[in-house]
Design a protein around this motif. Sequence first.
Motif, mmCIF file in Angstrom:
data_model
loop_
_atom_site.group_PDB
_atom_site.id
_atom_site.type_symbol
_atom_site.label_atom_id
_atom_site.label_comp_id
_atom_site.label_asym_id
_atom_site.label_seq_id
_atom_site.Cartn_x
_atom_site.Cartn_y
_atom_site.Cartn_z
ATOM 1 N N THR A 445 -8.032 -9.547 1.246
ATOM 2 C CA THR A 445 -7.563 -8.496 2.153
ATOM 3 C C THR A 445 -6.236 -8.874 2.792
ATOM 4 O O THR A 445 -5.364 -8.022 2.988
ATOM 5 N N SER A 446 -6.052 -10.147 3.100
ATOM 6 C CA SER A 446 -4.782 -10.598 3.681
ATOM 7 C C SER A 446 -3.636 -10.392 2.693
ATOM 8 O O SER A 446 -2.545 -9.941 3.072
ATOM 9 N N LEU A 447 -3.888 -10.704 1.416
ATOM 10 C CA LEU A 447 -2.859 -10.502 0.397
ATOM 11 C C LEU A 447 -2.586 -9.012 0.196
ATOM 12 O O LEU A 447 -1.431 -8.594 0.021
ATOM 13 N N LEU A 448 -3.647 -8.211 0.256
ATOM 14 C CA LEU A 448 -3.470 -6.766 0.128
ATOM 15 C C LEU A 448 -2.576 -6.221 1.241
ATOM 16 O O LEU A 448 -1.671 -5.419 0.991
ATOM 17 N N SER A 449 -2.812 -6.663 2.473
ATOM 18 C CA SER A 449 -1.985 -6.186 3.594
ATOM 19 C C SER A 449 -0.540 -6.661 3.442
ATOM 20 O O SER A 449 0.398 -5.945 3.809
ATOM 21 N N ALA A 450 -0.343 -7.865 2.889
ATOM 22 C CA ALA A 450 1.021 -8.360 2.656
ATOM 23 C C ALA A 450 1.733 -7.508 1.612
ATOM 24 O O ALA A 450 2.931 -7.219 1.734
ATOM 25 N N LEU A 451 1.016 -7.083 0.585
ATOM 26 C CA LEU A 451 1.621 -6.258 -0.462
ATOM 27 C C LEU A 451 1.957 -4.862 0.044
ATOM 28 O O LEU A 451 2.869 -4.206 -0.476
ATOM 29 N N MET A 452 1.248 -4.389 1.070
ATOM 30 C CA MET A 452 1.575 -3.079 1.644
ATOM 31 C C MET A 452 2.982 -3.085 2.246
ATOM 32 O O MET A 452 3.658 -2.061 2.284
ATOM 33 N N LEU A 453 3.432 -4.265 2.714
ATOM 34 C CA LEU A 453 4.792 -4.376 3.253
ATOM 35 C C LEU A 453 5.851 -4.306 2.159
ATOM 36 O O LEU A 453 7.039 -4.129 2.450
ATOM 37 N N GLU A 454 5.429 -4.466 0.905
ATOM 38 C CA GLU A 454 6.359 -4.385 -0.224
ATOM 39 C C GLU A 454 6.488 -2.957 -0.759
ATOM 40 O O GLU A 454 7.246 -2.717 -1.697
ATOM 41 N N ILE A 455 5.723 -2.027 -0.183
ATOM 42 C CA ILE A 455 5.808 -0.620 -0.582
ATOM 43 C C ILE A 455 7.005 0.011 0.128
ATOM 44 O O ILE A 455 7.106 -0.068 1.355
ATOM 45 N N PRO A 456 7.919 0.636 -0.590
ATOM 46 C CA PRO A 456 9.056 1.284 0.077
ATOM 47 C C PRO A 456 8.586 2.266 1.148
ATOM 48 O O PRO A 456 7.616 3.013 0.935
ATOM 49 N N GLN A 457 9.248 2.269 2.292
ATOM 50 C CA GLN A 457 8.791 3.064 3.428
ATOM 51 C C GLN A 457 8.874 4.571 3.192
ATOM 52 O O GLN A 457 8.307 5.335 3.962
ATOM 53 N N ARG A 458 9.556 4.965 2.142
ATOM 54 C CA ARG A 458 9.631 6.408 1.887
ATOM 55 C C ARG A 458 8.300 6.957 1.383
ATOM 56 O O ARG A 458 8.071 8.163 1.413
ATOM 57 N N TYR A 459 7.412 6.082 0.896
ATOM 58 C CA TYR A 459 6.142 6.543 0.348
ATOM 59 C C TYR A 459 5.095 6.728 1.441
ATOM 60 O O TYR A 459 5.041 5.980 2.418
ATOM 61 N N ARG A 460 4.249 7.710 1.245
ATOM 62 C CA ARG A 460 3.079 7.914 2.107
ATOM 63 C C ARG A 460 1.939 7.070 1.551
ATOM 64 O O ARG A 460 1.764 6.970 0.332
ATOM 65 N N ILE A 461 1.165 6.457 2.440
ATOM 66 C CA ILE A 461 0.079 5.563 2.028
ATOM 67 C C ILE A 461 -1.244 6.090 2.561
ATOM 68 O O ILE A 461 -1.366 6.410 3.751
ATOM 69 N N LEU A 462 -2.253 6.169 1.693
ATOM 70 C CA LEU A 462 -3.620 6.489 2.098
ATOM 71 C C LEU A 462 -4.465 5.227 1.943
ATOM 72 O O LEU A 462 -4.436 4.593 0.882
ATOM 73 N N THR A 463 -5.178 4.846 2.985
ATOM 74 C CA THR A 463 -6.074 3.684 2.891
ATOM 75 C C THR A 463 -7.512 4.159 2.990
ATOM 76 O O THR A 463 -7.826 5.098 3.718
ATOM 77 N N LEU A 464 -8.390 3.488 2.254
ATOM 78 C CA LEU A 464 -9.801 3.850 2.216
ATOM 79 C C LEU A 464 -10.619 2.584 2.452
ATOM 80 O O LEU A 464 -10.582 1.657 1.641
ATOM 81 N N GLU A 465 -11.349 2.549 3.582
ATOM 82 C CA GLU A 465 -12.169 1.374 3.922
ATOM 83 C C GLU A 465 -13.484 1.842 4.533
ATOM 84 O O GLU A 465 -13.550 2.919 5.123
ATOM 85 N N ASP A 466 -14.532 1.018 4.409
ATOM 86 C CA ASP A 466 -15.772 1.340 5.118
ATOM 87 C C ASP A 466 -15.811 0.664 6.491
ATOM 88 O O ASP A 466 -16.393 1.186 7.428
ATOM 89 N N THR A 467 -15.185 -0.485 6.592
ATOM 90 C CA THR A 467 -15.037 -1.160 7.884
ATOM 91 C C THR A 467 -13.567 -1.522 8.036
ATOM 92 O O THR A 467 -13.016 -2.215 7.170
#
Length: 725
Positions: A445-467
């Motif tokens: 999960t830590s690596l996943l959150s780090a990779l979210m910072l590599e997404i260009p800010q022009r994109y919209r992001i949807l996250t799906l989690e149970d907790t």
Amino acid sequence: MRAAILNCEECNGSSSLLDRECRKNIFKILRKEIGINRLILNHPFVKVFDGSSLNFLNDLALFIEAIQSFDVSAIPSKGKGCDSCMEKRIGRLQKIKEISLEDPITAFQKLREEMGRKKPRIVGTGENKCDSCNEKYRQMISELLQKGELSRKIIGKRDSSFYYTYKIQPYVRPIFFDTYIHLSPPADAVFIKKYEVKRKGGRPLSVSLYSLATRPEKFYFIIPPEYNLPIEELQLLQKVKEKLARHRPKDASFMDPLTSREYFLKFGKETIHEIASEENISLDVKKLEQLADIFAKYTAGLGILEDLLLDKNIQDIYINAPVENNPLHIIWQGEEYTSNIYFSEGDVEAISSRLRSLSGRPFSEGAPILDMGLEAYEARVAAIQKPLTPKGVAFAIRRHSSQPWTLPKFIENKMLSPMAAGLLSFLVDGQASMLIAGSRGSGKTSLLSALMLEIPQRYRILTLEDTPELPIDKLQSLGYKIQPLITKPITAGDGVGVDPKTALRTALRLGESVLVLGEVRGEETKVLFEAMRVGAAGNLILGTIHGATTRDVFERIVYDIGVAPTSFKATDVVVVAAPIRIGGGMEKKRRVLQISEIVKTGWGKDVDPDKIFADIMEYDASQDKLIATDLLDMGQSEIIGRIAREWGIDIERAIENISIRARIRKKMVDYGKKNSELLEAQAVRDANNAFWMFVEESRREDGFPNYEKIEKKWMEWFSNYARIK
């Protein structure tokens, strides 16, 4: 269980084994009461002896009984010429008998010295006569020393206070609290370091870390300041607690889990002031507020858990059942520690009740599993109880980092190499569908959150989690366009929340977006992979999945979940992370072990999982580093080639792009050694935005990305940025 409870509140002693009179009275009781499993000293500081500590005390009581019953007149004597020798022996043994009543350890040591005493030789007696007498005397002493297991427990000539402090440690708690602690670290503890944790409205918490000389384990040691309160203040808090039990609230605000702490804080402050005034106890405003905060912490709060959750070094807290026999187990910066903290059944009941209120979910024998987030502490709780576990309630609490992880941070901690970070950044930018695999605690999960910072800010992001675990609030504050969706946990019952399958179908209808999945694991995965196969899943898919190898990932998705192999082929890259013991040492370090692409060609009817993955980078244990394979070095990677074609560049320029990203992150890590802010999310966002702006600028001016010019401009920009920071 047979317990002996001693009322020590009216006693003038200290209720401690270091107090001779207290010790004498405890041994007097243990000599009378046989078969006690637990000894409880009720005092403003409650002390509980059981297990090995109580066994030691019982062995000492048995020794006292034996030596007190010893008939000194039975000391062997051969008559004439022996009187002087016998009188000295009787005198020494009488003295040892007296000492044993209040200090049996010292008595035992002196008796052992008696065994080693030089054999007397009486002038005028026959040699055989003295030898026979000495041998019988030594045999009598030996029989006394063999009572219980003291000869194994009392070794060497350490002062008896060492044993009463370290070897016979009680569990201790102030009468107002339910959580027990040991007041001293183990005798074999070797000090490592000490630091403080700041606490709101109170004195800092002092933490000491130790290694243990006799076992490969480390020890986390704290004594919260409230455990050192004066007896007068502890008794005051106990009276407030008793008044609370009789209290009938005029409104229902105390039932609201989000505001109940404020209610109890107000009640505590008013009641403490009232009782202190009645008993002429002087409290200044600061002390009144501190006591009220302690009251609220241990009634409406999480007690000592709150202190542990404030320690940013702690990643996981494990409370194993039965709680009274198991100290809290802690993961501190990736290393496992035992502790001096023991929860009681009262603690478990209070925390369970609090979690039910906060989550709004059932937690009982009918619903024995609870998964929930603790937003106030940026943590996630997994709780289980009977019938799933036969020994009672147990908890696993995972604390998230207060700041998002970043690729430069991972480089600094050696989880990634700069080239691996550059490659992952390139893959995310190139919209490669990626799964991050690993066991619990591997850093998925830590690596996943780090990779979210590599997404260009022009994109919209949807996250799906149970907790909730991803740092959504922090990323939103940095300007990322994120819409979080929360599903009901797989452990939740019917009618609680939205099921993951429905939530995912909804997410796919919410427009063109990057889709980030907290965990890929259930029936909804079929929906996801079918959407990926037909190109209806948006710009980019990122997610985590449990699995120790790429083969595990394939088998989990295809065989366990039931996704068709042809749909699995829509995945582009699998990253495998793991906590590993480098060189076979006891410490675990998080490392990325593989970055593998899924080969898109050559799939037959029967798919061999070992042939559909190709490593772009793999971990070399001898160097403790991710190493590029020929797929990267020689430009043979399918996914890198595909992204290059989509960007209108050749494979050489694509690899140059990856290399520049690697050097950029290496530069950030180098500067971050002097200023850690340059490793944080804001700096990474700014650095990535600057890179993309220079790429666009070069493309407009030169007709193609001139990476040499881009890198030079970025390095100049970052040098200025670092000075400002």
